[in-house]
Enzyme design. Structure first.
Site: not given
Ligand code: ATP
Length: 528
Positions: A187, A189, A192, A205, A230
């Protein structure tokens, strides 16, 4: 709160995780320092390894001071956090157990943990600890302070060739590493791909990743029976054969390179189905002016047959990809030490456009773009109001009749405006006057859309689809807005969050610039 209740602890984690207490029946914030396979010298960059020795002591919620929310996922909230004992900052992903069970996502949480546990590379978000309490699971991760790459593509519209080469090289180096560890991301993109404080890539992700065991090219033993990924970046083999392999990540890489330069992904239909149709038919075109060296690489990555895609075929395949002329300037052994280039947008060749001049004029301004934390309080985005929020009008001008507060001269003009510009009044606030209206071509990377541009004394710029008579967007001014004349036809509007490119078909760009500047000075005073 019964500790050990099966209904709230159904995480059938791997043996390694069990040994680490992740699946323990005592649910009071147990910690799992991740188990890591020893890294081959060549693949695990020394700097990263030595910087972050893992603590053996178990950590839990109490060891961290939680800060602001960084983002929300479908099943998680990510917050900034500081380790109380070391002061080190992290991002902690908090997952609600009940929600995950209800949505049947336990499998994906485990995949994410197991794959991240195998990763130790500067281009991949690192998992330091996992622990849980009664309600939640916690993943303690690297804090990627500059957020998503996608946000920067949106701000700039596109990346110039130099920036694209730099970021593509970091992404490819990270893919090479994860494949060497037996992991296909599936995934990839721009959402991520996060950026750290040095503006270096941190891929995240891994919830839909796949750990492969046997086949060198990573073809799955069991076929994936559900769509992962995606729509815009999904590979044709996943759509047609329901199977992903290492090479599927190179397909996504091709889509990302295209998007970095063109400003949008290559395959985009009006809905998911149409997008899939375009992918399986390899239906995409390059906008005129797309740099030939990037075009050649994208064409070699966006190949329907995964085994014919550049990069496929194990290490030898990756080596071939890395010597493509697109990466000619890249020193592969230095890419994690090289400072990130200043982000500049790609603008297709235009004889009247002087790139050097643009660099000089805007370099100070663009440096602000990298500074995500510096919000502007005047900006509607910074206030959290969405552009089409029905409450935003009230919050700016109040819902009462403003006529008493508006000077009589302006009331006259407003009355006249109702007669002379009746068709545009619907886009305006109550006491907003039109300063200038005219046709405009709004450019984003290579793409141009025709609009009618309205400058008002608010001041703001509204762009309208003239055929449908609908508002397509608006740019709110603030004290840090800068407008820049490029030539007779072209002008740029820089806001702290984005640069807009406009072409005036009537070649009166200077008049636009003068009028916008007049409004900025009237409202915010001289800039310097
Ligand atoms: P989904 O689960 O719907 O695919 P996601 O994978 O983006 O969403 P999360 O991994 O929980 O969900 O992340 C949520 C948001 O938090 C992301 O959009 C990202 O901008 C921010 N984020 C995630 N991990 C980090 C990190 N290690 N450092 C900074 N920001 C982060």
């Amino acid at each position: 709160m019964s500790s050990g209740s099966n209904s709230i602890n159904p995480y059938p984690l791997t043996n390694g995780a069990k040994e680490n207490g992740y699946n323990s029946t005592n649910q009071n914030s147990q910690t799992t320092p991740p188990t890591r396979a020893p890294q081959p010298e060549s693949q695990a960059p020394k700097t990263q390894l030595s910087q972050t020795p893992l603590s053996v002591r178990k950590k839990g919620v109490k060891d961290f001071e939680f800060g602001k929310t960084l983002g929300e996922g479908s099943y998680s909230t990510v917050v900034s956090a500081r380790d109380r004992s070391t002061g080190r900052e992290y991002a902690i992903k908090i997952l609600d157990k009940k929600h995950i069970i209800k949505e049947k996502k336990v499998k994906y949480v485990n995949i994410e943990k197991n794959t991240l546990n195998k990763m130790n590379h500067p281009g991949i978000v690192r998992l330091y600890y996992t622990f849980q309490d009664h309600d939640s699971l916690y993943f303690v991760l690297d804090h990627a302070k500059n957020g998503e790459l996608l946000a920067f593509i949106k701000k700039l519209g596109s990346f110039d060739l130099n920036c694209t080469q730099y970021y593509t090289a970091q992404i490819l180096s990270s893919i090479e590493y994860m494949h060497s560890q037996g992991v296909i991301h599936r995934d990839l993109k721009p959402e991520n791909i996060l950026l750290d404080e040095k503006m270096h890539v941190k891929i995240t992700d891994f919830g839909t990743a796949k750990i492969f065991e046997s086949n060198a090219d990573g073809e799955e033993d069991a076929r994936a029976n559900s769509f992962v990924g995606t729509a815009e970046y999904v590979s044709p083999e996943l759509l047609k054969e329901k199977a992903a392999c290492k090479s599927s990540d190179f397909w996504a890489l091709g889509c990302i390179i295209y998007q970095l330069i063109a400003g949008r992904p290559p395959f985009k239909g009006t809905n998911e189905y149409m997008t899939f149709q375009k992918i399986v038919n390899l239906e995409y075109t390059f906008p005129e002016g797309f740099p030939p060296v990037a075009k050649d690489l994208v064409q070699k990555l966006l190949v329907l047959n995964p085994s014919e895609r550049l990069g496929s075929g194990g290490n030898a395949g990756i080596e071939k990809l890395k010597v493509h002329p697109f990466f000619q300037e890249i020193k592969w052994d230095k890419i994690w030490e090289m400072p990130a280039p200043r982000l500049l947008p790609y603008l297709p060749p235009n004889p009247q456009y002087n790139k050097e001049e643009f660099r000089t004029n805007t370099s100070a301004y663009l440096s602000e773009l990298s500074d995500r934390s510096e919000g502007n309080n005047n900006s509607p985005i910074a206030t959290g109001l969405k552009q089409n929020d029905p409450f935003r009008l009230e919050s700016w001008v109040g819902s009462e009749d403003l006529s008493e507060k508006v000077d009589p001269e302006k009331i006259k003009k407003l009355e006249e405006q109702k007669r002379t510009s009746a068709q545009w009044v619907r886009f305006l606030f109550k006491s907003e006057l039109i300063i200038r209206v005219g046709p405009i071509n709004k450019r984003k990377g290579f793409f141009t859309k025709k609009f009618l541009l309205i400058l008002t004394d608010f001041p703001r710029l509204i762009y309208v689809d003239q055929e449908k008579m609908t508002q397509k967007g608006e740019i709110y001014s603030n004290s840090r807005m800068v407008v820049e004349l490029k030539n007779k036809k072209t002008f740029f509007v820089h806001t702290p969050r984005k640069t807009y490119y406009f072409d005036d078909p009537n070649a009166t760009a200077n008049e636009w610039v003068n009028k916008i500047n007049e409004q900025l000075v009237a409202n915010y005073g001289e800039m310097f």
